[in-house]
Structures are given as C-alpha cells and as structure tokens.
Design an enzyme around this catalytic site. Structure first.
Site, PDB file in Angstrom:
ATOM      1  N   SER A   1       0.842  -1.195   0.000  1.00  0.00           N
ATOM      2  CA  SER A   1       0.000   0.000   0.000  1.00  0.00           C
ATOM      3  C   SER A   1       0.876   1.242   0.000  1.00  0.00           C
ATOM      4  O   SER A   1       2.095   1.156   0.011  1.00  0.00           O
ATOM      5  CB  SER A   1      -0.916   0.003   1.210  1.00  0.00           C
ATOM      6  OG  SER A   1      -0.158   0.219   2.379  1.00  0.00           O
ATOM      7  N   LYS A   2       0.215   2.379   0.018  1.00  0.00           N
ATOM      8  CA  LYS A   2       0.939   3.633  -0.156  1.00  0.00           C
ATOM      9  C   LYS A   2       2.066   3.839   0.841  1.00  0.00           C
ATOM     10  O   LYS A   2       3.099   4.413   0.515  1.00  0.00           O
ATOM     11  CB  LYS A   2      -0.038   4.810  -0.058  1.00  0.00           C
ATOM     12  CG  LYS A   2      -0.922   4.901  -1.281  1.00  0.00           C
ATOM     13  CD  LYS A   2      -1.887   6.072  -1.159  1.00  0.00           C
ATOM     14  CE  LYS A   2      -2.983   5.964  -2.188  1.00  0.00           C
ATOM     15  NZ  LYS A   2      -3.954   4.876  -1.865  1.00  0.00           N
TER      16      LYS A   2
END
Length: 472
Positions: free
Chosen positions: A240-241
RNA sequence: GGCCCCAUCGUCUAGUGGCCUAGGACGCCGGCCUCUCACGCCGGAAACACGGGUUCGAUCCCCGUUGGGGUCACCA
C-alpha cells in the site's frame, strides 16, 4: 477441456494508477499468452461508475505501454456492455437460478453485524429465495446457490481447493438499478470473450466458487484458473501507499528500464532454476505456469535497483539513448542522439544504477565551462601541478593522433619529466576535465570528449591554478 | 471470528525421499583488481518455523501447532 488456443486477459478496474501487483498480474497473463502463442485481451472493469475515471484508464494504458505489454483485443469497457449482462441475468431468472429479492439493506446490514459479532458467517438468510417474486422497484437479483455439497476450484498453481457450498450465500448479481455486480459481469465477459485461462491474484480465490457456479448455471465450460500469490510490502502486509512508490510509472520516472521492471516483477514469484537475469524474449520463451510459486513475495526495491543496473549494463547504447533522453532534458542537458551521446553512455553504463544517475553523471560532458567542486580544486589543482598540466595540454595539442595509445605515451612522458606517479597526476586531470573527484576513467573520458575539449579544459585548469597562485 | 491460501538465509528463490556438510541472487562483511568511482573477480556470515508420524532414510509425503496472508458489500 480441449482448447486450441490460449486466451488470457487483464481486467483492471480503473480506480487509480496501475500498481506493482496489478502490473505483475498483467505481465503473467501477457507472458503466458505470448509463450503459448495465444491471445491477450484488455478489459476495463468500470461498472462502479462512482470510482472509475478516465484518468485512471489513461494511466493504465501509459503503464502498459511503458512495460511493453500489448494486447490483441480490446480494450473492452464493461460500462458499454450492460445489455449483455442484463440478458444473462434474465436468463438466470428464467431458468430459476436467480431470483428477485426485496429485503431492505438496513435489515441485511444488521444481520451481518450480528453474525460477525457472534462469530458466525454473515450470510443472506434466504428470505426471498422461494418467494418467486416479480420485478419491482428496488429489487436486487440474487443467485440461488446450492445449499449443500461442495464446489471444487481446480487451480493450475495450487491444485484442488474445496469449498463447502454452505459457505456460499445467495450473492447479489444485479443491483436494484439493474446494473451487474462484479462476479456476474466477470463471468459473462469471460464467457463471451472466450477466455479460457484466468491468471489472477489469490485474493480472488474466494470469488472463484461463486463464479464456477455461475458458469454452470449458464451452461458454459469452466476455464482454467491459476491464482498467483500477492505482492507484499517490507512488513509483509499487502502493498500500500505507506510502502513507498507503488505505481509502475513512478519507476519509469525514477529512471528504471522497463525490461528491468518486467524481469523483477516476473522473477518475484516465478523461477527458472537459478537464473536471475532475463531479457524480454527469454521471458516469453521460458515463462510457464508450472514454476509460479505459491507463497506471497515481499517487494524488494534494492533488488529491483540492482537488476536495473544489470539491465542498463546489458543494454545496447542505441537502446539506452532513447531511454535516457528525457532524463538529460530534465537536467537541462542539451544532448543530441548522436555518436557523442553514445560515447557518453558507454562510459557511464557500469556506474549508473538508474537513468537519473546516468544523467547526473553526464553533466560534465556537456558543460562549456567546468565548475570545480571546491574541495576537489583545493586538494588537487595545486600550483605544483601547473607545469605537468600545461605540458599535457601542449603535448596533446601537438599530436595528430588522438587515441588511447598516444595518450598513454604522453602521460608517461609527463610523468617522467615531472617525476610524478600516474596516481598523482590522474586526480588533478580528472578535476580539470570534470570538476569532480569521481568520474569514468581518464582515457575513456578523453576519447569521448575529443581533442579540443580536452585541451581547453586542461588549459582552463592551468589558468585556475595560476590565479590561485597569484592570490596567495 | 468462519472459510480459504501459504511457510527454505533479512529479502527473492533452487530443491520434488538418499546427489544437501541445503545451491544461486540482492543486501551485508573481508580481500583482489585499480587513475577516482564503479564494473569484474575471490572469500565470509546468514535458512529448511515447531511437534508428531510414514520410511532403512526426510527440506521434500501425512497430521497437528504456531506464524503470516487473503476473504466474508447493492466495491472490483
């Protein structure tokens, strides 16, 4: 199941950029199709009109183009195929495999919460299952799942996965506005597009039995499935980010070679013995489903970097020229795609892990006046070097030959006359030529720069030393 | 929590019952090469999660435990 030609597909939902995991799925499908001489189809799953955007569609095209993944059919847009889904939904209702349901969402939501809280499986309770309702405003369509027995997913990568049908509930296949839900749309698309091999992330495993049921209800052959493990972040959680750059194009912008990205992503989860480095064609030639691993892989940026360096080293200068131009421009370097650039690249190849590094390292080749690094000048452009530097410039000026052998001879002469070892004279020359203490080899640089640039830079250094001496 | 998947060095992996004193790669450490930095080369530390079986023999087969991941929407 007999099949003459393999048909695979990549069906991203355009709700953001193409991330590493999605790219790998696309690559696997594409490689398998290419390897098997089959067809590869691109399909945009944009039935969620709220979240799908044109920008995302473009971003996906952009990423695939950079990676060099081409498709034989499509892109299809699910949003343009609603009548096809509607037709199949009606067929399922007519055959009794699906039914209208008017249960209020609020009640369902509460049921779900209660079930989760008490540790049970949140399932639809079947209130409308046998009511045989006609269509009415606000009704959804549910699939009538079997109440007993098992559904077996035959997976090319994992073998058989058995699900008890009691685990499946009567999932919704059409929303109250008539639009199709994911599982229905996917199956209808894969049927009508004649997809026979589905390679996707293993987060889809739990959808698979539902889809198999749909295939059967529609009277169609079930395709081959292959669920590949996910790509994880360094902390072993789903990428994820917060794991940093995840979009494919971010790596393009950071100066990565698409072949390196391709190589890395494929090798993360697939192997061919001990081989680590693969060209694009080798991948097509050697890729298969048998050697895809079953466990999730952690994305390791350092290994990607190392592989990128290796691909840069292995690439031809011509290939590198095309990749490197935008990065040169970015740095304000006005390079032409000429022989000079190829020479520049040749000397920078073994010392550049990315195109950004290569552009950085190329700066001095294109500067009119060398700007000396302060410390470098103070340490190496000392008055004592004035004479040998001057002698060097003059000797080079006077020779007609300008090749490595001649340069070596000139250096030997200067070394003898000044009683300095090569090491003592090389660093000052390096600073004169580049302004820095780190660079490619002296001779290889000189040959790329050419006679006149070398002489003028040497002379400029002499002048600099003279000034410095006068100022003392 | 139910269900499902997974489990070899820090990471990616090779391995498919004896070839394993477990191989390669990245990273890390040491050295060589050397005009700097790289490249290259040589060497080193580093793993079969645990417990039961099966077998003459288990990294490899079976079961359990533990750990990690996924999934349970009128999202895809």
């Amino acid at each position: 199941m007999s099949k003459s030609i393999i048909v695979t597909r990549f069906p991203p939902s355009p709700t953001g950029y193409l991330h590493l995991g999605g790219a790998r799925t696309a690559i696997f499908n594409w490689l398998y199709a290419r390897h098997m001489n089959g067809r590869f189809i691109l399909r945009l799953e944009d039935t969620d009109m709220q979240r799908s955007t044109k920008e995302s569609v473009d971003a996906i095209f952009e990423a695939m183009e950079w990676l060099g993944i081409d498709w034989d059919e499509g892109p299809y847009y699910q949003s343009k195929r609603f009548d096809i889904y509607k037709d199949h939904i009606d067929r399922l209702i007519t055959s009794g495999d699906a039914y209208y349901c008017t249960c209020p969402p609020e009640r369902l939501e509460k049921m779900r919460k209660d079930a989760m809280a008490s540790g049970g499986k949140p399932k639809y309770d079947g209130t409308c299952r046998e009511k045989n309702l006609k269509w009415q405003e606000g009704a959804v369509v549910r699939f009538k799942s079997p109440l007993s027995g098992t559904t077996v997913v035959t997976d090319k990568i994992r073998g058989d996965i058995v699900f008890a049908n009691t685990e499946l509930d009567d999932f919704i296949i059409a929303r109250s506005d008539g639009t199709p839900m994911y599982n229905l749309a996917v199956v209808v698309d894969d049927i009508t597009m004649k997809i026979n091999t589905i390679i996707r992330g293993d987060d889809h495993i739990s959808n698979t039995p539902k889809q198999i049921l749909l295939y059967r209800a529609l009277g169609c052959d079930v395709p081959d499935f292959g669920h590949v493990p996910m790509v994880l972040g360094h902390d072993k959680s789903r990428l994820s980010k917060r794991h940093g750059a995840m979009s494919v194009t971010a790596y393009r912008d950071m100066g990565y070679h698409p072949d390196a990205m391709l190589n890395y992503l494929v090798r993360l989860g697939w192997s061919h013995g001990d081989q680590e480095f693969f060209t694009r064609n080798e991948l097509i030639e050697k890729f298969n489903l048998e050697h895809i691993g079953r466990s999730a892989g952690v994305f390791n940026p350092e290994k990607l970097l190392a592989l990128n360096a290796e691909h840069i080293r292995a690439a031809s200068n011509e290939d590198l020229v095309s990749h490197v131009m935008p990065f040169f421009k970015e740095k304000g370097i006005n390079a032409e795609p000429d022989e000079y650039l190829q020479g520049v690249i040749e000397t920078l190849k073994p010392r550049s892990k990315t195109f950004v590094e290569m552009a950085d390292g190329a700066q001095f080749y294109y500067q009119g006046n060398i700007i000396y690094d302060e410390k470098a000048a103070a340490k190496f452009l000392k008055p004592a070097l004035m004479a040998p530097m001057k002698q060097l410039a003059e000797a080079i000026d006077q020779t007609d030959e300008f090749d490595e052998k001649t340069l070596e001879d000139i250096f030997k002469q200067v070394m003898a006359d000044s009683d300095l070892k090569f090491g003592k004279i090389a660093q000052p020359v390096r600073v004169a030529l580049t302004g820095k203490t780190v660079s490619p080899g002296i001779f290889e640089m000189m040959l790329v720069l050419g006679k006149s640039k070398v002489i003028s830079r040497l002379n400029a250094a002499v002048q600099f030393m003279e000034k410095a001496a006068a100022a003392d």
